[in-house]
Design an enzyme around this catalytic site. Sequence first.
Site, PDB file in Angstrom:
ATOM      1  CG  HIS A 190      39.513  11.151 -58.339  1.00  0.00           C
ATOM      2  ND1 HIS A 190      40.724  11.257 -57.721  1.00  0.00           N
ATOM      3  CD2 HIS A 190      38.634  11.859 -57.584  1.00  0.00           C
ATOM      4  CE1 HIS A 190      40.596  12.014 -56.648  1.00  0.00           C
ATOM      5  NE2 HIS A 190      39.341  12.398 -56.543  1.00  0.00           N
ATOM      6  NE  ARG A 297      35.544  13.928 -55.759  1.00  0.00           N
ATOM      7  CZ  ARG A 297      34.769  13.045 -55.105  1.00  0.00           C
ATOM      8  NH1 ARG A 297      33.528  12.850 -55.478  1.00  0.00           N
ATOM      9  NH2 ARG A 297      35.262  12.347 -54.099  1.00  0.00           N
ATOM     10  NE  ARG A 333      37.403  18.925 -54.047  1.00  0.00           N
ATOM     11  CZ  ARG A 333      37.643  17.614 -54.067  1.00  0.00           C
ATOM     12  NH1 ARG A 333      37.914  16.973 -52.954  1.00  0.00           N
ATOM     13  NH2 ARG A 333      37.605  16.946 -55.205  1.00  0.00           N
ATOM     14  CD  GLU A 434      41.203  16.349 -48.967  1.00  0.00           C
ATOM     15  OE1 GLU A 434      40.713  15.357 -49.504  1.00  0.00           O
ATOM     16  OE2 GLU A 434      41.281  17.445 -49.544  1.00  0.00           O
ATOM     17  CG  ASN A 457      37.463   9.210 -50.944  1.00  0.00           C
ATOM     18  OD1 ASN A 457      36.878   8.369 -50.300  1.00  0.00           O
ATOM     19  ND2 ASN A 457      36.862   9.980 -51.833  1.00  0.00           N
ATOM     20  CG  ASP A 458      42.936  12.573 -50.780  1.00  0.00           C
ATOM     21  OD1 ASP A 458      43.744  11.777 -51.301  1.00  0.00           O
ATOM     22  OD2 ASP A 458      42.287  13.399 -51.438  1.00  0.00           O
ATOM     23  NE  ARG A 468      41.700   8.893 -53.767  1.00  0.00           N
ATOM     24  CZ  ARG A 468      40.959   9.991 -53.642  1.00  0.00           C
ATOM     25  NH1 ARG A 468      41.425  11.029 -52.959  1.00  0.00           N
ATOM     26  NH2 ARG A 468      39.770  10.062 -54.165  1.00  0.00           N
ATOM     27  CB  CYS A 505      32.308  15.024 -48.664  1.00  0.00           C
ATOM     28  SG  CYS A 505      33.988  15.625 -48.665  1.00  0.00           S
TER      29      CYS A 505
HETATM   30  C1  PEP Z   1      38.321  12.764 -50.201  1.00  0.00           C
HETATM   31  O1  PEP Z   1      39.540  12.823 -50.288  1.00  0.00           O
HETATM   32  O2  PEP Z   1      37.707  12.030 -49.390  1.00  0.00           O
HETATM   33  C2  PEP Z   1      37.472  13.586 -51.091  1.00  0.00           C
HETATM   34  C3  PEP Z   1      36.168  13.646 -50.932  1.00  0.00           C
HETATM   35  O3  PEP Z   1      38.082  14.239 -52.116  1.00  0.00           O
HETATM   36  P1  PEP Z   1      38.566  13.502 -53.461  1.00  0.00           P
HETATM   37  O4  PEP Z   1      38.055  12.092 -53.418  1.00  0.00           O
HETATM   38  O5  PEP Z   1      38.026  14.263 -54.606  1.00  0.00           O
HETATM   39  O6  PEP Z   1      40.045  13.586 -53.336  1.00  0.00           O
HETATM   40 MG    MG Z   2      40.481  14.389 -51.391  1.00  0.00          MG
END
Ligand code: PEP
Ligand code: MG
Length: 579
Positions: A190, A297, A333, A434, A457-458, A468, A505
């Site tokens: 993040h 977010r 979200r 995710e 991402n997740d 990550r 996303c």
């Molecule tokens: C993701 O996990 O791809 C996502 C968009 O949420 P975050 O990166 O905030 O966990």
């Molecule tokens: Mg996520």
Amino acid sequence: MTTTLTGRAAAPGAAVAPVFVLRTDVPASPIPERRRGATDAEVARLRSALDAARSQLAELATKVAEEAGQSEAEIFEAHAEFTADPELANLAADAIEDGASAERAATSAFDTFRDLLSASSSEYLAARAADLDDVRDRVVAILQGRTTIVSAPEERSVIVARELTPSQTASLPKALMAALVTEMGSPTSHAAILARSLGIPAIVGCEDLLETVEDGMHVAVDGRSGELLLDPDEQQQADIAARIEEEEARQRELDKLKDQPGATADGHRVELAANLVSPEDLAPALASGAEGSGLVRTEFLFQERRSEPSVDDQVGFYTQVLEAFPGQRVVFRTMDVGADKPLPFVERDAEENPALGLRGIRLHLDRPELFRTQLRALLRARAAVAGTDAGRLAIMFPLIAKVSEVLAARSHLEEVAAEEGVDLDDLEVGVMIEVPSAALSAQQLAQHVDFFSIGTNDLLQYLFAVDRLQGGVADIADPFEPAVLRLIGEIIAAGHAHGAWVGVCGETASDPLIAAALVGLGADELSMTRAAIPEVKDALSQLTLAECQEAVQQALAAGDDAEGIRAQLAAAFTGSRGA
Ligand code: PEP
Ligand code: MG
């Protein structure tokens, strides 16, 4: 001779500036229990540490007021007040009289105050108990000659750190951050996401960083290649300056596409939206031509505070975002806290593996009062802009793993809507996909929602079992791996089979090559870091939908691994663009 360190490119852009090493992780030495010197001298040491803490906090409050506004600064003003409390100082002085060291006395006095506040029936006072720990740590650190908190550079610098949390990144003075380089972390951590949204060049996962660089050293950062040049010579500085110039020229070209909607060459519409974190993202997102937001977010609104924001504070932020995007969709979200985004005002048990713990929807259902307050604020913001041309609010739940969680979340939403006396008829409700179990239940989930947004991402973290936040293994979770594209194709097909639209996303949507592949797989919307929108828009505008579809199907048929797929897609798309 110039040394070059290489990490992972995390946010584009380049910079040449002196290094400022953030020392946020200096280990605390054990505090002495008994005082060694005379009582008077020890009391004087304590009082001067309290004074020093007070002036540090007052300075911080001024800085935060200038950068983030008065309401954010109040946290630090309140902290400063604690250090001036005569009762607290007297309690500590009494302990020193009884033989305690200044460190022990300060710790006990702050802890006594903390316990009193925690026991208070006032939610506001109880929430401030955690603030006392921060102030206590600052005072003890001053007594020990350490720096506890994120110190700030005095001139524009390349910020270097072992790792940074999102709130540390957010608390740094933006005007003084030429670039960010960390030893740990991956491009989807993040802190990296935040750097991209702030438009600051960044490199993460840069091995041996802290052993090699030191304060004041001149460095050049290339956020596209992931290279950090130590003491660059004149030629290298000129090369970097030329690269910055080239990027700016390309950006000016891309700016011309700003008002053009996202679409393929044959007119197939794909909404290109921005991922947002804070109100500061709004103007840059609009300038990049964002078509609404596919991911707000909202957790960052909560994380920068020491106590829960009120319903009115939340309504204010949500309304501001809706008003910024007339006629477009804005997906809020619900706060995805936990893992690397803890909430300062929610006490929780320590977790061995926070990424697998109480986060996202799990925390919503565990603490329904926090969740319901946020839903209430979202519905009020929706009501506040009803009948105007402000954006359309949509709600999305994070980290869904199974159908029962969606049903539980929806029933909270319905109850809150009933309490507010509003209907949910035209409100779009969606979930993030995710977690692999959600991906594999997409057919069932789609029956309960209006849309999916794939959080790569997740999804990659859990699909490949790759943390990550940990740089060393990040390459394993490559979005070009056939497993990823195949799974995304199945999620999209499942959503469409039940009438749900499907967006992506996660950060992968920011890569023009993969974005075209996602369109070929049927994605209806791509939401990304705002700086990537013009490049992605440009790439899509040069390809037909059929070219995107064929390229991804052929790549999946022929490519066994990420390299193969990447090469296939690059060849197909470059050929199609006639380059
Ligand atoms: C993701 O996990 O791809 C996502 C968009 O949420 P975050 O990166 O905030 O966990
Ligand atoms: Mg996520």
